[in-house]
Design a protein around this motif. Structure first.
Motif, PDB file in Angstrom:
ATOM      1  N   LEU A 171      10.556  -2.655  -2.792  1.00  0.00           N
ATOM      2  CA  LEU A 171       9.878  -2.196  -1.586  1.00  0.00           C
ATOM      3  C   LEU A 171       8.398  -2.018  -1.897  1.00  0.00           C
ATOM      4  O   LEU A 171       8.024  -1.199  -2.736  1.00  0.00           O
ATOM      5  N   LEU A 172       7.563  -2.793  -1.223  1.00  0.00           N
ATOM      6  CA  LEU A 172       6.115  -2.753  -1.430  1.00  0.00           C
ATOM      7  C   LEU A 172       5.448  -2.376  -0.111  1.00  0.00           C
ATOM      8  O   LEU A 172       5.205  -3.226   0.740  1.00  0.00           O
ATOM      9  N   PRO A 173       5.158  -1.092   0.096  1.00  0.00           N
ATOM     10  CA  PRO A 173       4.557  -0.663   1.363  1.00  0.00           C
ATOM     11  C   PRO A 173       3.115  -1.146   1.486  1.00  0.00           C
ATOM     12  O   PRO A 173       2.391  -1.218   0.490  1.00  0.00           O
ATOM     13  N   LEU A 174       2.712  -1.453   2.692  1.00  0.00           N
ATOM     14  CA  LEU A 174       1.305  -1.770   2.935  1.00  0.00           C
ATOM     15  C   LEU A 174       0.546  -0.478   3.239  1.00  0.00           C
ATOM     16  O   LEU A 174      -0.291  -0.420   4.134  1.00  0.00           O
ATOM     17  N   TYR A 175       0.890   0.551   2.482  1.00  0.00           N
ATOM     18  CA  TYR A 175       0.190   1.838   2.503  1.00  0.00           C
ATOM     19  C   TYR A 175      -0.308   2.086   1.081  1.00  0.00           C
ATOM     20  O   TYR A 175       0.456   2.555   0.232  1.00  0.00           O
ATOM     21  N   THR A 201       4.635  10.922   5.258  1.00  0.00           N
ATOM     22  CA  THR A 201       4.700  10.486   6.654  1.00  0.00           C
ATOM     23  C   THR A 201       4.681   8.968   6.805  1.00  0.00           C
ATOM     24  O   THR A 201       4.988   8.461   7.886  1.00  0.00           O
ATOM     25  N   THR A 202       4.313   8.257   5.758  1.00  0.00           N
ATOM     26  CA  THR A 202       4.196   6.800   5.858  1.00  0.00           C
ATOM     27  C   THR A 202       5.120   6.103   4.856  1.00  0.00           C
ATOM     28  O   THR A 202       6.201   5.646   5.219  1.00  0.00           O
ATOM     29  N   SER A 203       4.714   6.057   3.597  1.00  0.00           N
ATOM     30  CA  SER A 203       5.519   5.377   2.578  1.00  0.00           C
ATOM     31  C   SER A 203       6.922   5.965   2.491  1.00  0.00           C
ATOM     32  O   SER A 203       7.923   5.238   2.533  1.00  0.00           O
ATOM     33  N   ALA A 204       7.005   7.286   2.360  1.00  0.00           N
ATOM     34  CA  ALA A 204       8.317   7.917   2.199  1.00  0.00           C
ATOM     35  C   ALA A 204       9.181   7.721   3.436  1.00  0.00           C
ATOM     36  O   ALA A 204      10.399   7.526   3.333  1.00  0.00           O
ATOM     37  N   SER A 205       8.564   7.765   4.610  1.00  0.00           N
ATOM     38  CA  SER A 205       9.312   7.529   5.841  1.00  0.00           C
ATOM     39  C   SER A 205       9.894   6.117   5.860  1.00  0.00           C
ATOM     40  O   SER A 205      11.036   5.903   6.291  1.00  0.00           O
ATOM     41  N   SER A 206       9.110   5.156   5.371  1.00  0.00           N
ATOM     42  CA  SER A 206       9.595   3.774   5.305  1.00  0.00           C
ATOM     43  C   SER A 206      10.737   3.649   4.302  1.00  0.00           C
ATOM     44  O   SER A 206      11.732   2.956   4.556  1.00  0.00           O
ATOM     45  N   LEU A 259      10.881   0.849  -6.021  1.00  0.00           N
ATOM     46  CA  LEU A 259       9.874   1.250  -5.043  1.00  0.00           C
ATOM     47  C   LEU A 259       8.483   1.170  -5.660  1.00  0.00           C
ATOM     48  O   LEU A 259       8.293   1.508  -6.822  1.00  0.00           O
ATOM     49  N   VAL A 260       7.520   0.754  -4.869  1.00  0.00           N
ATOM     50  CA  VAL A 260       6.113   0.894  -5.238  1.00  0.00           C
ATOM     51  C   VAL A 260       5.605   2.112  -4.480  1.00  0.00           C
ATOM     52  O   VAL A 260       5.428   2.056  -3.262  1.00  0.00           O
ATOM     53  N   LYS A 261       5.410   3.207  -5.186  1.00  0.00           N
ATOM     54  CA  LYS A 261       5.029   4.447  -4.508  1.00  0.00           C
ATOM     55  C   LYS A 261       3.629   4.356  -3.916  1.00  0.00           C
ATOM     56  O   LYS A 261       3.399   4.740  -2.764  1.00  0.00           O
ATOM     57  N   HIS A 262       2.681   3.865  -4.705  1.00  0.00           N
ATOM     58  CA  HIS A 262       1.283   3.799  -4.263  1.00  0.00           C
ATOM     59  C   HIS A 262       0.503   2.880  -5.189  1.00  0.00           C
ATOM     60  O   HIS A 262       0.967   2.526  -6.274  1.00  0.00           O
ATOM     61  N   TYR A 263      -0.679   2.497  -4.754  1.00  0.00           N
ATOM     62  CA  TYR A 263      -1.578   1.701  -5.601  1.00  0.00           C
ATOM     63  C   TYR A 263      -3.027   2.004  -5.222  1.00  0.00           C
ATOM     64  O   TYR A 263      -3.897   1.132  -5.257  1.00  0.00           O
TER      65      TYR A 263
END
Length: 280
Positions: free
Chosen positions: A51-55, A61-66, A85-89
């Motif tokens: 899972l690579l969020p575009l956040y 409210t964003t990544s974790a919700s996804s 999971l990709v938590k952040h970058y």
């Protein structure tokens, strides 16, 4: 549009590197929905899922919700894939480099602001209610770090750029400083030029194209500003696509990405057909 293009180009990068990785787009609020995207991958015999969020900046409210929505869907499956999971970058060097390239490209076209005369670069991030920060959400801190790293990469002094937060609504206090009042104040103080950029939005959307590119421009000009320049989001910037690939590669480490043998391809096709028959 740009999110779909990013998914397509990322998939092509894996193909060009001889790696078997399916890339699909899922929308938390929109289509294709998370469930639709996961079921499509399931039909193709998916065994592992990244899972690579575009956040770029993490928030509950964003990544974790996804992530939660993915967990909800997978919770109904009897054969779940391996999951990462990709938590952040927010501080990833390739991401910061892509942001820098986007800003410099705009300056190559429109000229660099005259920071010595008081021009400013405003970095506007999506806002959140302050209560999230007080509960331990790292989003605010990660936005500030992204802003600092981008400012440093551009050779700017702290006073030459500002980090602000947009899209506030309701009566509760949100993360400060707010973008619109900051833009207004800069105009009143005699700032002649403001360049504004949204590092937390990998792709332009209504919140950037209307709220920032148009509405904030009117505020600045109405209060004495002379020159307002909106710098587009990363969108399809080649360095951004390189960064996405690099981030994905780092988190796929240890999973075999090589070309599949004929037998492996046949097995995957059989799994896909079996999945289709069960869903039907």
């Amino acid at each position: 549009h740009y999110s779909r293009l990013q998914a397509k180009e990322l998939g092509e990068k894996f193909v060009n590197h001889g790696e078997v990785v399916l890339v699909d787009l899922a929308m938390r609020y929109g289509e294709p929905s998370t469930q639709q995207a996961l079921e499509a991958l399931q039909k193709q015999g998916m065994e592992r899922l990244l899972l690579l969020p575009l956040y770029p900046q993490y928030s509950a409210t964003t990544s974790a919700s996804s992530f939660d929505e993915v967990f909800r869907v997978l919770g109904t499956w009897r054969n779940q894939p391996e999951l990462r999971l990709v938590k952040h970058y927010h501080d990833n060097p390739a991401y910061i480099s892509a942001l820098r390239d986007q800003v410099l490209s705009a300056w190559d076209k429109d000229g660099r602001p005259d920071f010595a005369k008081g021009d400013r670069l405003v970095m506007s991030f999506h806002g959140l209610p302050k209560r999230n920060l007080m509960k331990g959400d790292p989003y605010h801190c990660e936005c500030l770090k992204t802003g600092r790293l981008l400012g440093e990469s551009l050779g700017l002094e702290p006073g030459q750029y500002l980090v602000t937060f947009q899209s506030r609504f309701g009566k509760a206090e949100w993360l400060k400083p707010y973008t619109a009042p900051t833009i207004e104040q800069l105009g009143k103080e005699g700032c002649q030029r403001v360049d504004i950029f949204c590092p937390g939005f990998p792709a332009d959307c209504l919140e950037t194209l209307e709220e920032i590119a148009m509405e904030a421009r009117e505020i600045f000009l109405e209060h004495g500003g002379k020159d307002y320049r909106y710098i587009p989001c990363l969108n399809s910037n080649p360095k951004w696509m390189d960064a996405l690939y690099e981030i994905a590669q780092a988190h796929l480490s240890g999973w075999s990405l090589g070309q599949e043998s004929e037998e492996e391809l046949a097995q995957r096709d059989r799994r896909a057909e079996l999945a289709k028959s069960k869903i039907a």
